[in-house]
Design an enzyme around this catalytic site. Structure first.
Site, PDB file in Angstrom:
ATOM      1  N   SER A 293       0.870  -0.503   0.338  1.00  0.00           N
ATOM      2  CA  SER A 293      -0.715   0.225   0.226  1.00  0.00           C
ATOM      3  C   SER A 293       0.626   1.078  -0.082  1.00  0.00           C
ATOM      4  O   SER A 293       1.940   1.547  -0.713  1.00  0.00           O
ATOM      5  CB  SER A 293      -0.596  -0.379   1.221  1.00  0.00           C
ATOM      6  N   ASP A 304      10.293   5.527  -9.856  1.00  0.00           N
ATOM      7  CA  ASP A 304       9.541   5.715 -10.700  1.00  0.00           C
ATOM      8  C   ASP A 304      10.091   7.460 -11.251  1.00  0.00           C
ATOM      9  O   ASP A 304      10.897   7.345 -12.570  1.00  0.00           O
ATOM     10  CB  ASP A 304       8.387   6.310 -11.226  1.00  0.00           C
ATOM     11  N   LYS A 318      -0.123  -4.150  -3.296  1.00  0.00           N
ATOM     12  CA  LYS A 318      -1.093  -3.647  -3.449  1.00  0.00           C
ATOM     13  C   LYS A 318      -1.825  -2.479  -3.914  1.00  0.00           C
ATOM     14  O   LYS A 318      -1.382  -0.643  -3.070  1.00  0.00           O
ATOM     15  CB  LYS A 318      -1.715  -3.680  -1.596  1.00  0.00           C
TER      16      LYS A 318
END
Length: 551
Positions: A293, A304, A318
């Protein structure tokens, strides 16, 4: 007769709106229809069934059946369970500040939180719960014991505890408080020049807690060469706190996460809103199979945006966001309302709950369907399976003997004995268990049952069952028995064969007695393979930069 294009376009739009309205109306009609049927069904069943039916139990079972069609994160929360929901959001709960473990007839205190009512009363790990508010705790299940320990702040608990060594019993009156579980369980400098922060959950104020821990590290150690942010085992929590934490290391107005769901007005881009505290320090984020999460949002953003390197194991996967909705009588619906996407545009949800097999079970997204994306620097990353680390470290698998000693609480019990036999020890980082102490542990185990089957024995048993089922066993029985004899393990030899691993577990548990919570973490860092890899990368700028696609 010619029809204008504008008129035709308008007609098609109008027709589309009619069909949309019909479909929407049809859906709400079906909902209303089935609610009427459900209410009538229950009324008739309750009126005419031969036995009395418990209304609350019956309704809850109906709700549970509906929830089986959703993901496991969508849930009904009755009023009596709201404290658990509150704890997930705030990290606070009403109680006395302990963890417990029930084995056999009795429940033992396993951890006492620093500064809690139990800690101030002098309660120690290893103490055995004899009674709670005058009721014997013998044969009381762990859930019931937990209910006694938790409660509204300000309410008293009368508890009798038995000393684990002397067996003397002592009565306490403990007043429950709001216990605040700290999101940063440990921070410090490791290997002389690398900062380390262990974060356990994303609750209110956790981003600020990490920032304060980092600023303190920098203030005390201006020459830090890098930082390890440990999110292993972190189950996540509040999305906003993930953005707040990311903002410590990622500068203002950078996209961290995007949420998209059925209610389009709720779709949102979450960006950093302040200048970063430190954009330059080399950063490693540690993940494990149980990092989920909000922990994955941070790891995904760091990866990223090429802000740092992710090390460890693939995270849980998740990629779903939950919102709480109010229900009558103070109940709540915790419902999945959106998927989230990392800055590269990927959703890392690993299990596809929208497609189930004939048994109604959801499965993992197959590797063949995982799509490729690129980081800001053009490095390839994939969706649909958690966060893949930039530098993978194989997970440590404990030996069967170590697992059994932990499960049977023998390591815990020996740590209790050691604590009461040694009034002082060295600091956690310097403490080691001597060979004489390990021999004492062996003596402690004499006569205790820690029998187990090795994985090889389990595989052999499985082979025998298969051979018997397929009628090959009679011809192989002699070979099987000979192999079984060769495999027969000696517990004493297994203990010595895995001495280093068991010694480590003992040292961690013993340090937890002298330096609660922090001692176990600090001692464990000495042989932590993920941490070793992280430190090696931070000490090798060329390899660190190569992983980030930098020249």
């Amino acid at each position: 007769m010619r029809i204008s294009k504008k008129f035709l376009l308008f007609s098609l739009l109008a027709l589309g709106l009619v069909f949309t309205a019909f479909r929407t109306g049809d859906k709400y009609f079906l909902i209303a229809k089935n609610l009427d049927i459900f209410a009538a069904f229950y009324r008739e069943l309750n009126t005419y069934y031969v036995e009395d039916l418990p209304p609350e139990k019956l309704m809850h079972r109906g709700i549970e059946a509906m929830l089986e069609e959703t993901d496991p994160y969508t849930d009904f929360v009755p009023e009596e369970d709201l404290d658990e929901l509150r704890f997930m959001a705030t990290g606070k709960y009403g109680g006395v500040g302990t963890s417990i473990y029930t084995e056999g007839e009795w429940t033992t205190i396993t951890d006492v939180y620093e500064g809690s009512p139990m800690a101030r009363a002098g309660v120690k790990p290893g103490d055995i719960i004899v009674s709670l508010d005058g009721k014997s705790a013998k044969n009381m299940d762990q859930e019931e014991v937990s209910r006694y320990l938790k409660g509204t702040a300000g309410t008293p608990l009368d508890i009798v505890l038995r000393h684990p060594i002397s067996k003397a019993e002592k009565s306490y009156r403990i007043v429950r408080e709001d216990i605040n579980v700290k999101p940063v369980s440990f921070s410090g400098v490791i290997r002389q020049d690398i900062g380390y922060i262990k974060m356990t959950q994303f609750t209110e104020g956790s981003g600020l807690a990490v920032q304060q821990a980092y600023e303190q590290l920098k203030k005390q150690n201006p020459a830090l060469k890098g930082l390890v942010l440990d999110l292993r085992g972190n189950p996540g929590g509040l999305l906003e706190e993930a953005v707040s934490l990311s903002n410590i290391f990622i500068d203002k107005n950078q996209l961290i996460v995007t949420t998209k769901g059925k209610v389009k007005s709720w779709d949102r881009d979450y960006r950093t809103v302040q200048s970063a505290i430190d954009q330059q320090i080399p950063l490693v984020v540690l993940t494990s199979r149980s990092s989920a999460s909000a922990a994955e949002i941070v790891a995904g953003a760091v990866q990223d945006l090429d802000r740092g390197v992710v090390v460890g194991q693939r995270s849980f996967g998740k990629g779903l966001v939950q919102t709480t909705r109010p229900l009558p009588y103070n109940a709540k619906l915790k419902v999945t309302t959106a998927r989230y996407y990392t800055p590269s545009g990927r959703c890392i949800q690993a299990i596809d709950y929208s497609h189930r097999n004939e048994d109604g079970e959801a499965d993992y997204v197959p590797d063949s369907l995982r799509r490729s994306f690129t980081t800001a620097a053009g490095r390839p990353v994939k969706d649909g399976g958690g966060i893949e680390p930039d530098a993978k470290v194989d997970n440590v698998i404990l030996s069967q003997v170590a697992v059994t000693l932990l499960r049977k609480q023998y390591i815990f019990d020996y740590a209790t004995r050691y604590y009461y036999a040694h009034s002082q020890v060295k600091p956690a980082a310097a403490f080691t268990l001597s060979d004489a102490d390990f021999a004492d542990f062996e003596d402690f185990l004499e006569g205790k049952d820690y029998s187990y089957k090795t994985r090889s024995e389990e595989a052999l048993e499985s082979f025998r069952s298969t051979a018997q089922r397929e009628k090959y066993y009679d011809g192989l029985s002699k070979e099987f028995e000979a192999l079984q004899q060769k495999m027969k393990h000696d517990k004493k030899q297994d203990l010595l064969r895995n001495k280093a691993e068991i010694r480590q577990l003992l040292e961690e548990e013993i340090m937890n007695r002298y330096y609660p919570q922090q001692g176990r973490i600090e001692k464990g860092l000495a042989w932590d393979r993920d941490v070793e890899k992280a430190v090696a990368l931070l000490h090798n700028p060329a390899e660190y930069n190569q992983l980030l696609g930098r020249k």
